[in-house]
Design a protein around this motif. Structure first.
Motif, PDB file in Angstrom:
ATOM      1  N   ALA A  56      43.870  32.489  48.758  1.00  0.00           N
ATOM      2  CA  ALA A  56      44.430  33.489  49.663  1.00  0.00           C
ATOM      3  C   ALA A  56      45.772  33.030  50.193  1.00  0.00           C
ATOM      4  N   SER A  57      45.890  31.758  50.521  1.00  0.00           N
ATOM      5  CA  SER A  57      47.131  31.235  51.075  1.00  0.00           C
ATOM      6  C   SER A  57      48.275  31.305  50.067  1.00  0.00           C
ATOM      7  N   VAL A  58      48.026  30.874  48.835  1.00  0.00           N
ATOM      8  CA  VAL A  58      49.104  30.830  47.840  1.00  0.00           C
ATOM      9  C   VAL A  58      49.492  32.226  47.354  1.00  0.00           C
ATOM     10  N   CYS A  59      48.575  33.193  47.487  1.00  0.00           N
ATOM     11  CA  CYS A  59      48.857  34.558  47.026  1.00  0.00           C
ATOM     12  C   CYS A  59      49.287  35.498  48.154  1.00  0.00           C
ATOM     13  N   GLY A  60      49.219  35.040  49.403  1.00  0.00           N
ATOM     14  CA  GLY A  60      49.693  35.853  50.516  1.00  0.00           C
ATOM     15  C   GLY A  60      48.665  36.743  51.177  1.00  0.00           C
ATOM     16  N   PHE A  61      47.369  36.531  50.893  1.00  0.00           N
ATOM     17  CA  PHE A  61      46.318  37.325  51.534  1.00  0.00           C
ATOM     18  C   PHE A  61      45.958  36.747  52.901  1.00  0.00           C
ATOM     19  N   ASP A  62      45.570  37.600  53.828  1.00  0.00           N
ATOM     20  CA  ASP A  62      44.965  37.171  55.083  1.00  0.00           C
ATOM     21  C   ASP A  62      43.457  37.105  54.859  1.00  0.00           C
ATOM     22  N   LEU A  70      41.096  40.900  46.864  1.00  0.00           N
ATOM     23  CA  LEU A  70      40.746  41.881  45.825  1.00  0.00           C
ATOM     24  C   LEU A  70      40.802  41.287  44.414  1.00  0.00           C
ATOM     25  N   THR A  71      41.700  40.334  44.205  1.00  0.00           N
ATOM     26  CA  THR A  71      41.882  39.763  42.866  1.00  0.00           C
ATOM     27  C   THR A  71      41.124  38.461  42.645  1.00  0.00           C
ATOM     28  N   TYR A  72      40.427  37.957  43.651  1.00  0.00           N
ATOM     29  CA  TYR A  72      39.883  36.605  43.513  1.00  0.00           C
ATOM     30  C   TYR A  72      38.878  36.470  42.382  1.00  0.00           C
ATOM     31  N   ARG A 101      48.626  43.628  29.920  1.00  0.00           N
ATOM     32  CA  ARG A 101      48.219  44.553  30.984  1.00  0.00           C
ATOM     33  C   ARG A 101      46.931  44.060  31.629  1.00  0.00           C
ATOM     34  N   ASN A 102      46.749  44.464  32.885  1.00  0.00           N
ATOM     35  CA  ASN A 102      45.493  44.167  33.567  1.00  0.00           C
ATOM     36  C   ASN A 102      45.144  45.295  34.519  1.00  0.00           C
ATOM     37  N   SER A 103      43.876  45.660  34.517  1.00  0.00           N
ATOM     38  CA  SER A 103      43.361  46.661  35.444  1.00  0.00           C
ATOM     39  C   SER A 103      42.175  46.056  36.187  1.00  0.00           C
ATOM     40  N   ILE A 104      42.163  46.203  37.499  1.00  0.00           N
ATOM     41  CA  ILE A 104      41.044  45.740  38.317  1.00  0.00           C
ATOM     42  C   ILE A 104      40.510  46.921  39.113  1.00  0.00           C
ATOM     43  N   LYS A 224      50.474  39.717  40.287  1.00  0.00           N
ATOM     44  CA  LYS A 224      49.678  40.886  40.657  1.00  0.00           C
ATOM     45  C   LYS A 224      49.025  40.672  42.017  1.00  0.00           C
ATOM     46  N   ALA A 225      48.450  39.502  42.215  1.00  0.00           N
ATOM     47  CA  ALA A 225      47.781  39.223  43.485  1.00  0.00           C
ATOM     48  C   ALA A 225      48.764  39.292  44.645  1.00  0.00           C
ATOM     49  N   ARG A 226      49.960  38.734  44.454  1.00  0.00           N
ATOM     50  CA  ARG A 226      50.952  38.723  45.540  1.00  0.00           C
ATOM     51  C   ARG A 226      51.378  40.150  45.895  1.00  0.00           C
ATOM     52  N   CYS A 227      51.533  41.005  44.898  1.00  0.00           N
ATOM     53  CA  CYS A 227      51.882  42.402  45.156  1.00  0.00           C
ATOM     54  C   CYS A 227      50.773  43.111  45.928  1.00  0.00           C
ATOM     55  N   ILE A 228      49.521  42.891  45.523  1.00  0.00           N
ATOM     56  CA  ILE A 228      48.395  43.534  46.203  1.00  0.00           C
ATOM     57  C   ILE A 228      48.295  43.029  47.638  1.00  0.00           C
ATOM     58  N   ALA A 229      48.503  41.723  47.832  1.00  0.00           N
ATOM     59  CA  ALA A 229      48.445  41.173  49.183  1.00  0.00           C
ATOM     60  C   ALA A 229      49.452  41.864  50.095  1.00  0.00           C
ATOM     61  N   GLN A 230      50.621  42.201  49.552  1.00  0.00           N
ATOM     62  CA  GLN A 230      51.650  42.859  50.356  1.00  0.00           C
ATOM     63  C   GLN A 230      51.240  44.274  50.762  1.00  0.00           C
ATOM     64  N   MET A 231      50.313  44.886  49.993  1.00  0.00           N
ATOM     65  CA  MET A 231      49.908  46.265  50.265  1.00  0.00           C
ATOM     66  C   MET A 231      48.570  46.376  50.992  1.00  0.00           C
ATOM     67  N   MET A 232      47.985  45.253  51.409  1.00  0.00           N
ATOM     68  CA  MET A 232      46.633  45.286  51.948  1.00  0.00           C
ATOM     69  C   MET A 232      46.507  46.114  53.226  1.00  0.00           C
ATOM     70  N   THR A 233      47.564  46.215  54.014  1.00  0.00           N
ATOM     71  CA  THR A 233      47.465  47.049  55.215  1.00  0.00           C
ATOM     72  C   THR A 233      47.260  48.514  54.852  1.00  0.00           C
ATOM     73  N   GLN A 234      47.744  48.917  53.663  1.00  0.00           N
ATOM     74  CA  GLN A 234      47.542  50.290  53.196  1.00  0.00           C
ATOM     75  C   GLN A 234      46.227  50.455  52.448  1.00  0.00           C
ATOM     76  N   ILE A 235      45.744  49.379  51.860  1.00  0.00           N
ATOM     77  CA  ILE A 235      44.520  49.446  51.053  1.00  0.00           C
ATOM     78  C   ILE A 235      43.276  49.324  51.939  1.00  0.00           C
ATOM     79  N   GLY A 236      43.294  48.360  52.841  1.00  0.00           N
ATOM     80  CA  GLY A 236      42.107  48.112  53.652  1.00  0.00           C
ATOM     81  C   GLY A 236      40.941  47.675  52.783  1.00  0.00           C
ATOM     82  N   ASP A 237      39.751  48.214  53.052  1.00  0.00           N
ATOM     83  CA  ASP A 237      38.573  47.871  52.254  1.00  0.00           C
ATOM     84  C   ASP A 237      38.133  49.035  51.370  1.00  0.00           C
ATOM     85  N   ARG A 238      39.057  49.960  51.097  1.00  0.00           N
ATOM     86  CA  ARG A 238      38.705  51.133  50.293  1.00  0.00           C
ATOM     87  C   ARG A 238      38.561  50.778  48.813  1.00  0.00           C
ATOM     88  N   PRO A 239      37.568  51.312  48.123  1.00  0.00           N
ATOM     89  CA  PRO A 239      37.455  51.114  46.678  1.00  0.00           C
ATOM     90  C   PRO A 239      38.699  51.654  45.974  1.00  0.00           C
TER      91      PRO A 239
END
Length: 288
Positions: A56-62, A70-72, A101-104, A224-239
């Motif tokens: 989480a630290s190296v990828c920017g997640f709280d 999400l990517t762990y 390509r990758n899809s999660i 990919k993980a770093r980009c998702i970490a930047q958007m987590m305030t918009q994603i929250g815990d939604r599927p």
């Protein structure tokens, strides 16, 4: 007739030992035969809270000490990828492959203290103008419930593939106030320590030069993980489902720029060079 293999592991394998096979084993190259179906599974897998915190630290997640980034689970599933890559029925080396390509898909938030059953399968493959493309599908279950899955598409370049590759272009986003990130040259080593993925091209320039790269490359899945970490305030815990295409290699140290915008109900995003001209990664996030 297409061959099929099914492997049930008693425990998650060490990527370090698998990379010894990858880097020091000898494989002749693709034998032009259809790729076999290879399925690998491992049950009752427990996670290390310390490793999740490092990741989480190296990828920017709280990291709240409970909910997984999400990517762990990809870093766990990749261990099964490596088992497939080193299988005797795969005649070409990992070092000849490119992650295209990758899809999660996150079906529900997963917790660090849950036990997971992992499955990974080599499924479709096809010959393209660029080489041999094939898919690896990975799934994570908790008490029989599918909580997370991923689809990775890889390319193995084959002799005679003559497709001309044009420089990729951005996706047309308004690039007005992007985030600026500086990537240090030790990022690959820090990500490797957290993820267990010690691919030599990501660790040190002396090692990456042995494989034709002047500098170390950032892991695509770190990007990919770093980009998702930047958007987590918009994603929250939604599927959601997050699709990315890896464009240009990202060398370190370097400066990059990131931006995301809403497109209908989805988020589109890109990671580009510092000037915002060339994309390293293009992606889209869809809520389920």
């Amino acid at each position: 007739m297409e061959k099929e293999y099914s492997i049930e592991l008693k425990a998650m394998p060490s990527l370090f030992s698998l990379y010894r096979k990858i880097f020091f084993g000898r494989k002749p190259g693709w034998n032009e035969q259809a790729l076999p179906k290879i399925q690998v599974s491992s049950s009752g897998v427990c996670l290390s809270r310390e490793k999740v915190e490092q990741y989480a630290s190296v990828c920017g997640f709280d990291f709240d000490g409970k909910t997984l980034p999400l990517t762990y689970l990809y870093v766990m599933a990749f261990r099964l990828h490596a088992v497939i890559f080193t299988h005797q029925a795969i005649t070409f080396p990992l070092l000849g492959m490119i992650h295209l390509r990758n899809s999660i898909t996150l079906h529900r938030a997963a917790n660090v203290d849950e036990k997971f059953n992992f499955e990974c399968e080599l499924t479709d493959s096809q010959v393209t103008d660029s080489g041999l493309e094939f898919d690896l599908v990975s799934r994570a279950f908790v008490d029989g419930e599918l909580v997370w899955e991923s689809l990775s598409t890889y390319l193995y370049r084959i002799e005679g593939a003559t497709r001309r590759v044009r420089p990729p272009k951005g996706n047309g986003m308004a690039w007005e106030t992007p985030q600026a990130w500086s990537l240090s040259d030790d990022l690959g080593r820090r990500y490797a320590k957290a993820s267990g993925d010690y691919n030599l091209i990501h660790l040190h320039p002396v090692l990456s030069k042995r494989f034709g790269f002047d500098r170390v490359l950032a892991h695509g899945m770190w990007s990919k993980a770093r980009c998702i970490a930047q958007m987590m305030t918009q994603i929250g815990d939604r599927p959601c489902t997050v699709d990315v295409a890896f464009k240009l290699p990202l060398f370190m140290p370097s400066d990059v720029s990131f931006s995301a915008e809403i497109n209908e109900d989805n988020l589109v995003f890109e990671l580009r060079d510092a000037r915002g001209r060339r994309p390293h990664l293009s992606g889209e996030l869809r809520f389920l």
